[in-house]
Motif scaffolding. Structure first.
Motif, mmCIF file in Angstrom:
data_model
loop_
_atom_site.group_PDB
_atom_site.id
_atom_site.type_symbol
_atom_site.label_atom_id
_atom_site.label_comp_id
_atom_site.label_asym_id
_atom_site.label_seq_id
_atom_site.Cartn_x
_atom_site.Cartn_y
_atom_site.Cartn_z
ATOM 1 N N ARG A 127 26.933 28.111 41.267
ATOM 2 C CA ARG A 127 27.836 28.537 42.336
ATOM 3 C C ARG A 127 29.147 29.085 41.778
ATOM 4 O O ARG A 127 29.621 28.650 40.735
ATOM 5 N N PHE A 128 29.701 30.038 42.519
ATOM 6 C CA PHE A 128 31.008 30.584 42.142
ATOM 7 C C PHE A 128 31.656 31.193 43.384
ATOM 8 O O PHE A 128 31.009 31.363 44.427
ATOM 9 N N GLU A 129 32.939 31.528 43.268
ATOM 10 C CA GLU A 129 33.668 32.157 44.355
ATOM 11 C C GLU A 129 34.182 33.523 43.901
ATOM 12 O O GLU A 129 34.483 33.730 42.725
ATOM 13 N N ARG A 130 34.251 34.425 44.859
ATOM 14 C CA ARG A 130 34.653 35.797 44.545
ATOM 15 C C ARG A 130 36.049 35.868 43.928
ATOM 16 O O ARG A 130 36.314 36.708 43.061
ATOM 17 N N ASP A 131 36.942 34.990 44.350
ATOM 18 C CA ASP A 131 38.310 35.011 43.823
ATOM 19 C C ASP A 131 38.356 34.755 42.320
ATOM 20 O O ASP A 131 39.360 35.068 41.670
ATOM 21 N N GLU A 132 37.287 34.184 41.769
ATOM 22 C CA GLU A 132 37.259 33.912 40.326
ATOM 23 C C GLU A 132 37.230 35.193 39.503
ATOM 24 O O GLU A 132 37.470 35.163 38.287
ATOM 25 N N PHE A 133 36.930 36.336 40.149
ATOM 26 C CA PHE A 133 36.908 37.600 39.419
ATOM 27 C C PHE A 133 38.283 37.940 38.846
ATOM 28 O O PHE A 133 38.385 38.618 37.824
ATOM 29 N N VAL A 134 39.322 37.474 39.524
ATOM 30 C CA VAL A 134 40.682 37.757 39.058
ATOM 31 C C VAL A 134 40.906 37.136 37.683
ATOM 32 O O VAL A 134 41.358 37.800 36.740
ATOM 33 N N ALA A 135 40.558 35.845 37.557
ATOM 34 C CA ALA A 135 40.731 35.157 36.274
ATOM 35 C C ALA A 135 39.779 35.718 35.221
ATOM 36 O O ALA A 135 40.138 35.822 34.039
ATOM 37 N N ALA A 136 38.564 36.100 35.645
ATOM 38 C CA ALA A 136 37.586 36.634 34.685
ATOM 39 C C ALA A 136 38.063 37.955 34.105
ATOM 40 O O ALA A 136 37.919 38.211 32.897
ATOM 41 N N ALA A 137 38.633 38.812 34.960
ATOM 42 C CA ALA A 137 39.146 40.094 34.481
ATOM 43 C C ALA A 137 40.309 39.881 33.513
ATOM 44 O O ALA A 137 40.422 40.564 32.492
#
Length: 269
Positions: free
Chosen positions: A30-40
């Motif tokens: 599971r993951f949340e879309r907002d995690e893309f910010v930290a991943a980028a």
């Protein structure tokens, strides 16, 4: 020696999110879309303007990166599923392969597409939906009288979140049975999606519980040749109920021999 191809930013972001959460042996991650910010930020790459674009891309157009794919169990692959607003999960599923059969008989249909529509349709998906609609291919394929209720329907489904149905038809047969027909259109690089069919079925069950749901997927073979698939969910897997290929042609090009051949396929009413 050719230089190795650098992964694009969608690939880097989704790989980073998976790496953060995955433990060997997991069937769901599971993951949340907002995690893309930290991943980028972690990968030092530019964040997409629309955080939903990478999700859409890997759901319906592109394969997941090899670093994710190689962790799937033998005979399975990873898919991305919506499980709530802004919430998703990677889930291992059996591969879904739906493609037009090479040896399928082609039925010629008099082309009723207005020429101005053919001239100005924007994109393969829009052109395909228009040709299906103007030539009443849903009626012909399913043997019911159907009408387009809405295209690109965005709605929320319990347990899934927001979805989009490419086009939604409602119809009835000679016995008065009423149907709801979610249609997914596949053109260009798009591929048939298990998730989209499952979401379409869940949507119809929740929004139209009294109607019989008959999901359809349409795909361009050539500019005027269209493959139609009726799909169903059986034992947790998406199955092909029936497949037909239609070619949109000038009426004068349909010969007596064509009509005689089609007559042999007529099903008793």
């Amino acid at each position: 020696m050719a230089k190795p191809v650098k992964p694009n930013r969608y690939t880097e972001i989704i790989a980073e999110v998976f790496r953060k959460h995955y433990t060997p042996g997991d069937q769901r991650v599971r993951f949340e879309r907002d995690e893309f910010v930290a991943a980028a930020k972690e990968r030092n790459i530019e964040l997409p303007k629309n955080l939903g674009d990478p999700i859409y891309s890997f759901k319906y157009r592109s394969s997941l990166p090899e670093s994710i794919a190689e962790t799937a169990a033998p005979g399975y692959e990873w898919g991305i599923y919506s499980i709530g607003k802004g919430k998703y999960e990677f889930k291992q599923v059996k591969p879904l392969s739906i493609s037009p059969r090479d040896n399928q008989l082609v039925v010629k249909i008099p082309d009723a597409t207005p020429e101005i529509i053919s001239a100005y349709a924007l994109g393969d998906e829009q052109a395909l939906l228009a040709k299906v609609r103007y030539n009443r291919l849903i009626d012909i394929f399913l043997g019911i009288t159907a009408s387009s209720l809405q295209n690109h329907l965005r709605t929320t489904v319990r347990g899934i979140g927001q979805i989009e149905v490419d086009e939604l038809y409602v119809g009835l047969d000679r016995n008065g049975c009423q149907y709801v027909v979610p249609v997914q259109a596949k053109g260009g690089r798009d591929k048939h999606g298990r998730q989209q069919t499952e979401q379409d079925i869940a949507c119809c069950e929740q929004k139209f519980p009294a109607l019989r749901c008959r999901p359809v997927s349409a795909q361009f073979i050539t500019a005027n040749k269209i493959a139609m698939f009726e799909l169903a969910l059986q034992d947790g897997e998406i199955r092909v109920v029936s497949e037909e290929h239609y070619e949109l042609v000038p009426a004068a090009s349909i010969t007596d021999q064509d009509l005689a051949l089609y007559a042999t396929r007529k099903r008793p009413g």
